[in-house]
Enzyme design. Structure first.
Site, PDB file in Angstrom:
ATOM      1  CG  HIS A 245      31.946  37.119  45.508  1.00 20.37           C
ATOM      2  ND1 HIS A 245      30.960  38.024  45.180  1.00 20.37           N
ATOM      3  CD2 HIS A 245      33.030  37.878  45.845  1.00 20.37           C
ATOM      4  CE1 HIS A 245      31.419  39.265  45.322  1.00 20.37           C
ATOM      5  NE2 HIS A 245      32.675  39.202  45.737  1.00 20.37           N
TER       6      HIS A 245
ATOM      7  CG  HIS B 246      37.776  39.505  46.673  1.00 19.20           C
ATOM      8  ND1 HIS B 246      37.685  40.391  45.618  1.00 19.20           N
ATOM      9  CD2 HIS B 246      36.531  39.444  47.219  1.00 19.20           C
ATOM     10  CE1 HIS B 246      36.442  40.865  45.551  1.00 19.20           C
ATOM     11  NE2 HIS B 246      35.716  40.297  46.499  1.00 19.20           N
TER      12      HIS B 246
ATOM     13  NE  ARG C 270      41.900  41.046  48.880  1.00 18.16           N
ATOM     14  CZ  ARG C 270      40.744  41.666  48.748  1.00 18.16           C
ATOM     15  NH1 ARG C 270      40.303  42.035  47.562  1.00 18.16           N
ATOM     16  NH2 ARG C 270      40.005  41.927  49.792  1.00 18.16           N
TER      17      ARG C 270
ATOM     18  CG  ASN D  26      38.442  43.352  43.611  1.00 17.44           C
ATOM     19  OD1 ASN D  26      38.703  42.149  43.570  1.00 17.44           O
ATOM     20  ND2 ASN D  26      38.007  43.947  44.705  1.00 17.44           N
TER      21      ASN D  26
ATOM     22  CG  ASP E 219      32.959  42.029  43.614  1.00 16.32           C
ATOM     23  OD1 ASP E 219      31.878  42.506  43.985  1.00 16.32           O
ATOM     24  OD2 ASP E 219      33.767  41.502  44.392  1.00 16.32           O
TER      25      ASP E 219
ATOM     26  CG  HIS F  63      30.019  45.646  43.998  1.00 13.21           C
ATOM     27  ND1 HIS F  63      30.713  45.194  45.096  1.00 13.21           N
ATOM     28  CD2 HIS F  63      29.671  46.923  44.277  1.00 13.21           C
ATOM     29  CE1 HIS F  63      30.771  46.169  45.996  1.00 13.21           C
ATOM     30  NE2 HIS F  63      30.155  47.232  45.523  1.00 13.21           N
TER      31      HIS F  63
ATOM     32  CG  ASP G 105      32.518  39.353  49.183  1.00 16.74           C
ATOM     33  OD1 ASP G 105      33.580  39.428  48.535  1.00 16.74           O
ATOM     34  OD2 ASP G 105      31.881  40.353  49.563  1.00 16.74           O
TER      35      ASP G 105
ATOM     36  CG  HIS H 276      41.075  43.719  53.628  1.00 15.12           C
ATOM     37  ND1 HIS H 276      41.506  44.308  52.459  1.00 15.12           N
ATOM     38  CD2 HIS H 276      39.734  43.573  53.510  1.00 15.12           C
ATOM     39  CE1 HIS H 276      40.454  44.531  51.676  1.00 15.12           C
ATOM     40  NE2 HIS H 276      39.370  44.081  52.283  1.00 15.12           N
TER      41      HIS H 276
ATOM     42  N   GLY I  24      35.516  44.149  54.041  1.00 16.54           N
ATOM     43  CA  GLY I  24      35.706  42.754  53.649  1.00 16.54           C
ATOM     44  C   GLY I  24      35.964  41.794  54.790  1.00 16.54           C
TER      45      GLY I  24
HETATM   46  N1  LIG Z   1      33.138  42.662  50.010  1.00 15.28           N
HETATM   47  C1  LIG Z   1      33.994  43.507  50.478  1.00 15.28           C
HETATM   48  O1  LIG Z   1      33.720  44.124  51.525  1.00 15.28           O
HETATM   49  N2  LIG Z   1      35.169  43.746  49.875  1.00 15.28           N
HETATM   50  C2  LIG Z   1      35.638  43.193  48.639  1.00 15.28           C
HETATM   51  C3  LIG Z   1      34.994  43.816  47.447  1.00 15.28           C
HETATM   52  C4  LIG Z   1      33.614  43.300  47.138  1.00 15.28           C
HETATM   53  O2  LIG Z   1      33.363  42.087  47.068  1.00 15.28           O
HETATM   54  O3  LIG Z   1      32.743  44.128  46.905  1.00 15.28           O
HETATM   55  C5  LIG Z   1      37.141  43.368  48.564  1.00 15.28           C
HETATM   56  O4  LIG Z   1      37.723  43.250  47.489  1.00 15.28           O
HETATM   57  O5  LIG Z   1      37.771  43.564  49.627  1.00 15.28           O
HETATM   58 ZN   LIG Z   2      31.322  43.146  45.743  1.00 13.92          ZN
END
Ligand SMILES: NC(=O)N[C@@H](CC(=O)O)C(=O)O
Ligand SMILES: [Zn+2]
Length: 424
Positions: free
Chosen positions: A60, A62, A64, A94, A152, A179, A305, A309, A324
């Protein structure tokens, strides 16, 4: 000529004991594991009594890319992964555009070959644009190499859409990765709904926003025969649903994040959005339920996860900042310190949740050390103690509530497919 790791220890998978072993890597495979291996003709790395474990796997992450490269890129995200001891990550769709077509998956995989620093797999979206309406061409996404399907970042609101997605996924033999969030219950909440949110006067997200979806999707998995994987589980009742489903032989697996295992909403004062995440940090009761479920096998694996940001985004007020946390670069030492050193779980068990278990559930390469297996390896210095310092991160994201914490058990060398991807 191979790459020979000398003087290290492996964890015996049966007893959990540390055993002295040399490990010889040739090309992208583990060639030999033995008490001693003749170094002649090989490039040697002295492991000096440190622990050799399978390269970590995070299902999991991101990355980006595309669309949010100002938050993270495949280069920076996978560099962060390698620093954290990861050989493999699975990235979330996402992005902008969403990874909802064969072309987008191919783009991510091509980029990973060019600029990646670990193995990269991707999930394809369940619905086009993650809008929750029209199913993606799941067959084409499978052909492009996705390891599962997820929207997600948002929950799939319509049960009938989820049902059809599961029917397809079951046919394709790939998991639906959820999710779990009912938007009508979550509303515009920014933290867990409870005593703390009421005291702070902040809108809450109730635990039922998660557990209602987990219950619904378990029933749909039973009906369709799909493999359901629950992302970032955080609510005690959701955990209980998964435990029940497993007892009924329903094909469900789950992951938990380091932050849901260690933090609660009591630590939130509402001024720092580096404490804002989705699902939100919940109560002590929820946290203990997650930990117990991890220990008894209800929860299969740990996933970070990793959700980077920018500083500016996270400097916004708690209600408007994005959800996140980053997590790749310190997940292992954080949990080693707080779960293993405190006697809550064994080292072998923690390593399994970072390696063997995710590999098995998602059919990914690596995850175990054996002759002939992929040369995906992490070396840990269990006595090394460092402060989690966002200024040193390879990730573009600095957003973590664990900043400043001193933790032990850092990765000092990561090898993926026989190539050194990180060396302290
Ligand atoms: N976990 C989060 O708080 N944010 C995730 C999205 C997600 O995993 O649900 C994101 O893309 O920033
Ligand atoms: Zn999620």
């Amino acid at each position: 000529m191979g790459l020979l790791l000398t003087g290290g220890y492996l964890l015996d998978q049966r007893t959990g004991e540390k055993v002295r072993r040399d490990v010889l890597l040739e090309d992208d495979r583990i060639q030999r594991i033995a008490e001693t291996i003749d170094p002649v003709g090989h490039e040697c790395i002295a492991v000096n009594g440190h622990l050799i474990v399978p390269g970590f796997i995070d299902v999991h992450v991101h990355l980006r890319t595309p669309g949010f490269e100002y938050k993270e890129t495949i280069a920076t995200g996978t560099k962060a992964a390698a620093r954290g001891g990861y050989s493999t990550v699975v990235c979330m769709p996402n992005t902008r555009p969403v990874l909802d077509s064969k072309e987008m998956i191919q783009f991510v995989y091509d980029s990973a070959v060019k600029e990646g620093n670990c193995r990269v797999f991707a999930y394809g979206a369940i619905t086009k644009g993650e809008l929750g309406e029209e199913l993606t061409d799941m067959h084409a996404l499978k052909e492009a190499g996705v390891v599962g399907f997820t929207d997600d970042g948002v929950g799939v609101q319509e049960a009938a859409v989820m049902r059809r997605a599961m029917e397809q996924a079951a046919e394709l033999g790939l998991p639906i990765v959820i999710h779990a969030e009912d938007e009508s219950l979550a509303g515009n909440g920014c933290m867990n709904e409870g005593e703390v949110s009421r005291r702070l006067g902040l809108p809450g997200i109730p635990g039922t926003a998660e557990s209602v979806h987990v219950a619904r999707d378990i029933l749909l998995a039973k009906q369709t025969g799909a493999h359901l994987h629950v992302c970032h589980i955080s609510d005690a009742d959701a955990v209980e649903m998964v435990r029940f489903a497993k007892s009924q032989g329903i094909r469900v697996t789950a992951e938990v994040t380091p932050h849901h295992l260690l933090l609660t909403d009591e630590q939130i004062d509402g001024t720092d959005a580096n404490w804002k995440v989705n699902p939100p940090l919940r109560t002590e009761r929820d946290r203990i339920a997650c930990l117990e479920a991890l220990l008894d096998g209800t929860i299969d694996m740990i996933a970070t996860d990793h959700a980077p940001h920018t500083k500016e985004e996270k400097a916004k007020p708690f209600q408007t900042a994005p959800f996140g946390f980053v997590g790749l670069e310190f997940a292992f030492p954080l949990l080693y310190t707080h779960l293993v050193e405190t006697g809550k779980m064994s080292l072998a068990q923690l390593v399994e949740k970072f390696t063997t278990s995710p590999a098995k559930v998602f059919g990914l390469p690596g995850g175990t050390l054996a002759e002939g297996n992929p040369a995906d390896i992490t070396i840990l210095d269990l006595s090394q103690e460092n402060v989690i310092d966002p200024n040193t991160f390879a990730s573009k994201g600095r957003n973590t509530p664990f900043k400043g914490m001193k933790v032990k058990g850092w990765p000092i060398l990561t090898i993926t497919a026989g190539t050194i991807t990180y060396r302290a």
